[in-house]
Motif scaffolding. Sequence first.
Motif, mmCIF file in Angstrom:
data_model
loop_
_atom_site.group_PDB
_atom_site.id
_atom_site.type_symbol
_atom_site.label_atom_id
_atom_site.label_comp_id
_atom_site.label_asym_id
_atom_site.label_seq_id
_atom_site.Cartn_x
_atom_site.Cartn_y
_atom_site.Cartn_z
ATOM 1 N N LEU A 1 0.811 -1.214 0.000
ATOM 2 C CA LEU A 1 0.000 0.000 0.000
ATOM 3 C C LEU A 1 0.846 1.267 0.000
ATOM 4 N N PHE A 2 1.986 1.213 0.666
ATOM 5 C CA PHE A 2 2.835 2.407 0.755
ATOM 6 C C PHE A 2 4.129 2.274 -0.045
ATOM 7 N N GLU A 3 4.115 1.362 -0.997
ATOM 8 C CA GLU A 3 5.198 1.311 -1.982
ATOM 9 C C GLU A 3 5.050 2.468 -2.961
ATOM 10 N N LYS A 4 6.180 2.950 -3.459
ATOM 11 C CA LYS A 4 6.108 3.948 -4.522
ATOM 12 C C LYS A 4 5.611 3.289 -5.806
ATOM 13 N N GLY A 5 4.918 4.055 -6.617
ATOM 14 C CA GLY A 5 4.415 3.537 -7.885
ATOM 15 C C GLY A 5 4.711 4.518 -9.001
ATOM 16 N N GLY B 1 -2.710 -9.018 -6.755
ATOM 17 C CA GLY B 1 -2.482 -8.592 -8.132
ATOM 18 C C GLY B 1 -3.749 -8.184 -8.849
ATOM 19 N N VAL B 2 -4.744 -7.752 -8.105
ATOM 20 C CA VAL B 2 -5.999 -7.306 -8.715
ATOM 21 C C VAL B 2 -5.793 -5.985 -9.451
ATOM 22 N N GLN B 3 -4.961 -5.111 -8.884
ATOM 23 C CA GLN B 3 -4.722 -3.786 -9.440
ATOM 24 C C GLN B 3 -3.400 -3.259 -8.913
ATOM 25 N N ASP B 4 -2.967 -2.145 -9.496
ATOM 26 C CA ASP B 4 -1.690 -1.540 -9.089
ATOM 27 C C ASP B 4 -1.880 -0.366 -8.140
ATOM 28 N N PHE B 5 -3.033 0.297 -8.251
ATOM 29 C CA PHE B 5 -3.359 1.421 -7.381
ATOM 30 C C PHE B 5 -4.788 1.239 -6.878
ATOM 31 N N VAL B 6 -5.010 1.546 -5.604
ATOM 32 C CA VAL B 6 -6.354 1.422 -5.028
ATOM 33 C C VAL B 6 -7.016 2.795 -5.021
ATOM 34 N N ALA B 7 -8.182 2.877 -5.641
ATOM 35 C CA ALA B 7 -8.923 4.130 -5.704
ATOM 36 C C ALA B 7 -9.919 4.176 -4.551
ATOM 37 N N ILE B 8 -9.715 5.106 -3.651
ATOM 38 C CA ILE B 8 -10.540 5.229 -2.452
ATOM 39 C C ILE B 8 -11.179 6.613 -2.481
ATOM 40 N N LYS C 1 4.025 8.549 -4.529
ATOM 41 C CA LYS C 1 4.630 8.137 -3.263
ATOM 42 C C LYS C 1 3.998 6.892 -2.641
ATOM 43 N N ASN C 2 2.757 6.589 -3.003
ATOM 44 C CA ASN C 2 2.129 5.360 -2.514
ATOM 45 C C ASN C 2 1.094 4.893 -3.524
ATOM 46 N N ARG C 3 0.344 3.872 -3.167
ATOM 47 C CA ARG C 3 -0.610 3.287 -4.125
ATOM 48 C C ARG C 3 -2.048 3.756 -3.883
ATOM 49 N N ILE C 4 -2.218 4.860 -3.173
ATOM 50 C CA ILE C 4 -3.547 5.352 -2.813
ATOM 51 C C ILE C 4 -3.943 6.502 -3.726
ATOM 52 N N VAL C 5 -5.083 6.330 -4.379
ATOM 53 C CA VAL C 5 -5.589 7.321 -5.320
ATOM 54 C C VAL C 5 -6.937 7.847 -4.830
ATOM 55 N N MET C 6 -7.113 9.154 -4.930
ATOM 56 C CA MET C 6 -8.434 9.764 -4.725
ATOM 57 C C MET C 6 -9.060 9.884 -6.104
ATOM 58 N N PRO C 7 -10.031 9.011 -6.443
ATOM 59 C CA PRO C 7 -10.623 9.089 -7.780
ATOM 60 C C PRO C 7 -11.520 10.303 -7.912
ATOM 61 N N ALA C 8 -11.864 10.624 -9.135
ATOM 62 C CA ALA C 8 -12.709 11.788 -9.392
ATOM 63 C C ALA C 8 -14.090 11.596 -8.789
ATOM 64 N N ILE C 9 -14.507 12.569 -8.007
ATOM 65 C CA ILE C 9 -15.860 12.612 -7.448
ATOM 66 C C ILE C 9 -16.356 14.047 -7.616
ATOM 67 N N GLY C 10 -17.521 14.215 -8.224
ATOM 68 C CA GLY C 10 -18.073 15.552 -8.357
ATOM 69 C C GLY C 10 -18.288 16.184 -6.994
ATOM 70 N N VAL C 11 -17.926 17.451 -6.858
ATOM 71 C CA VAL C 11 -18.051 18.111 -5.556
ATOM 72 C C VAL C 11 -18.830 19.424 -5.601
ATOM 73 N N SER C 12 -18.936 20.035 -6.791
ATOM 74 C CA SER C 12 -19.660 21.306 -6.947
ATOM 75 C C SER C 12 -19.133 22.392 -6.013
ATOM 76 N N LEU C 13 -17.825 22.471 -5.902
ATOM 77 C CA LEU C 13 -17.206 23.474 -5.045
ATOM 78 C C LEU C 13 -16.458 24.550 -5.833
ATOM 79 N N GLY D 1 -1.669 9.612 -2.332
ATOM 80 C CA GLY D 1 -0.573 9.702 -3.296
ATOM 81 C C GLY D 1 -0.928 10.449 -4.559
ATOM 82 N N LEU D 2 -2.108 10.163 -5.121
ATOM 83 C CA LEU D 2 -2.545 10.803 -6.363
ATOM 84 C C LEU D 2 -3.991 11.236 -6.212
ATOM 85 N N ILE D 3 -4.241 12.501 -6.498
ATOM 86 C CA ILE D 3 -5.602 13.043 -6.471
ATOM 87 C C ILE D 3 -6.041 13.311 -7.901
ATOM 88 N N ILE D 4 -7.215 12.832 -8.261
ATOM 89 C CA ILE D 4 -7.802 13.108 -9.568
ATOM 90 C C ILE D 4 -8.999 14.023 -9.334
#
Length: 645
Positions: free
Chosen positions: A6-10, A311-318, A18-30, A54-57
């Motif tokens: 989870l905290f490996e670099k990708g 091995g389901v995926q390389d980055f987890v989108a949370i 820096k890690n395998r955690i992604v914030m996927p796109a979510i509409g926010v209207s802000l 690690g990555l924000i979309i």
Amino acid sequence: MKYNHLFEKGRIGKLRIKNRIVMPAIGVSLAKSTGEASDELIAYYEERAKGGCGLIITEITRIDDEYGVGTSNQLSVTSSKHIPRLERLVKTIHKYDSKIFVQLHHPGRQTHSQLIGGKQVVAPSAIMCQKTKEMPRALTTEEVEGLVKKFVIGAKIAQTAGVDGVEIHGAHGYLINQFMSSYSNKRTDKYGGSFVNRMRFITEIILGIKHICGKDFPVSVRIDGDEFLEGGYKIDQGKKIAVYLESIGVDAINVSNGTYESGITIVEPISYPQGWKKHLAKTIKDAVKIPVIAVDVIRKPSFAEQLLDEGVQDFVAIGRGQLADSEWANKAFLGKEEDIRPCISCLHCFEELESGRMIKCAVNPKTSRELEFKEIEKSGDNRVVAIVGGGPAGMEAARVLALRGFKAVIFEKENELGGMLQYGNKPPKKEKITWLIDNMHHQIKELGVDIRLNTEATVEEIRKLDPYAVFVAAGAAPTVPPIPGVDNDNVYTIIDILGGKVSLKDKNIAVIGSGLTGLETAEYLGENGNKITVVEMLSEIGKGTNPSNLFDVMSRLKQFNTELIPNHRLMKINSNSITLMDTRSQKYTNKEVDAVVLSLGVSPRENMVKEIEDNFGVVRVIGDVNEAGRIAQATREGFEKAFVL
């Protein structure tokens, strides 16, 4: 728990994350109404970067002002005027060594004419979306070519602002997905027909971005692994699309699924378990060599680690997990998993968006209000605050008061915390409610809150504390209507049933009231072998309930052959039957039943409130005792009143 992955670099392309955690796109209207990044939007994303992501979309980001409006306050890259504020967002994210992609988006037919000045919505073909129910017109070939240029311009604007890459939204039934799918693309020009032609629109976009922004500028594409539609494409086609996209130079595939017409599979309700769709990501990962990002209803860090390990995926989108707790990543890294406020998949966030408001989270009142609640003032000076009731409102108030330096004391008359949540977690597939109870209890315990279970909060007991303030969060009592027979031995409330005071098996039961609580109670009773009838005074079963939650529970009630009787008012309860009145014809009928369960809402405990207000100076009334509401209202009131005390 130790996290080996989870905290490996990708990497995505040449970009290191820096890690395998992604914030996927979510509409926010802000965003500002002009499409620029507002201070509120920047603060919202900053909290997630600060929290270790690690990555924000970004949310769906507009590339076309004429027909491509997704929400009224939507981030935009249609003009150079958007660059300065977007640059400020980028630099803010980069402070925390996080990376940021902008998601380029066009809704196609999945928008409304009112958002685009009354013009007719557009699509590859004149086929109506059954969710939005607006007939689109087919784009001309020249218009499609013009949209390709707008996507490329949007990418260049984003790159100029310093973003680390872009994601092209080719999923969820939006315009690019509409072109890729034979379900929605019936064109006969170069953009329709064969697989290659259906892929031509996105191909030209990708090649254009790579040409203008450079081959090393990362491009991810979000695709549907499965549209989950009759007539839509399945995983074999999703895999084919992914392999094709890799062949033309895409740097990552972000696997999702569903369209507006199968929306329950995009934003899943509470019953869907973690990883229910992981086979989609695994199939695509096994077919490509580029990194795969995927959303899999990931709620717990241990499950995220498991997906990476398998091995389901390389980055987890949370996504929703980081709405519920912006510190999700940091808490996992520090081994504080118990401290992560869990997403309970209640869909409050999307209810708010669909209502035209900014995004909110039922369990995290700070979401979208990060600027407003930026600093917690530590001015409690160990002054005592008594809290009457240990439900979600009381526990959230106690947490914030403790953080502010007050000495919070909870009086809870039951032998456990949770209030109405202790009933809400009893129907099938509601274990996420228990997660929330456990987390809130853990947090206030860690903060040293004085928790007094099995203790009635009398005026005398509270007075012993000499409190600076009293918070009344005592909940509400089930509403019992004054009708003949309501005191019979075969009449129960949902508290009796879900609280385990009564166990009914193999009975013929009438549940009175078809709100979500009533329907879930009916499901609970159905699981115990009972024959269920749901009686509703209004014309619709579940009126006012979130459509996804309603569809979800109703689909399971069908397996119990549940009888649904709308337009009927309960008039009398007899020893072995009920008397109903048809609200349209005024005719009376009798229906045989063994038992009656009342689910008619709750009534605030006004007498308790008055007694406390008459005896103490500073009193705050929160939660159901103030006005019957849901988890979102309870946590918000608890947080707000404690924040400003």
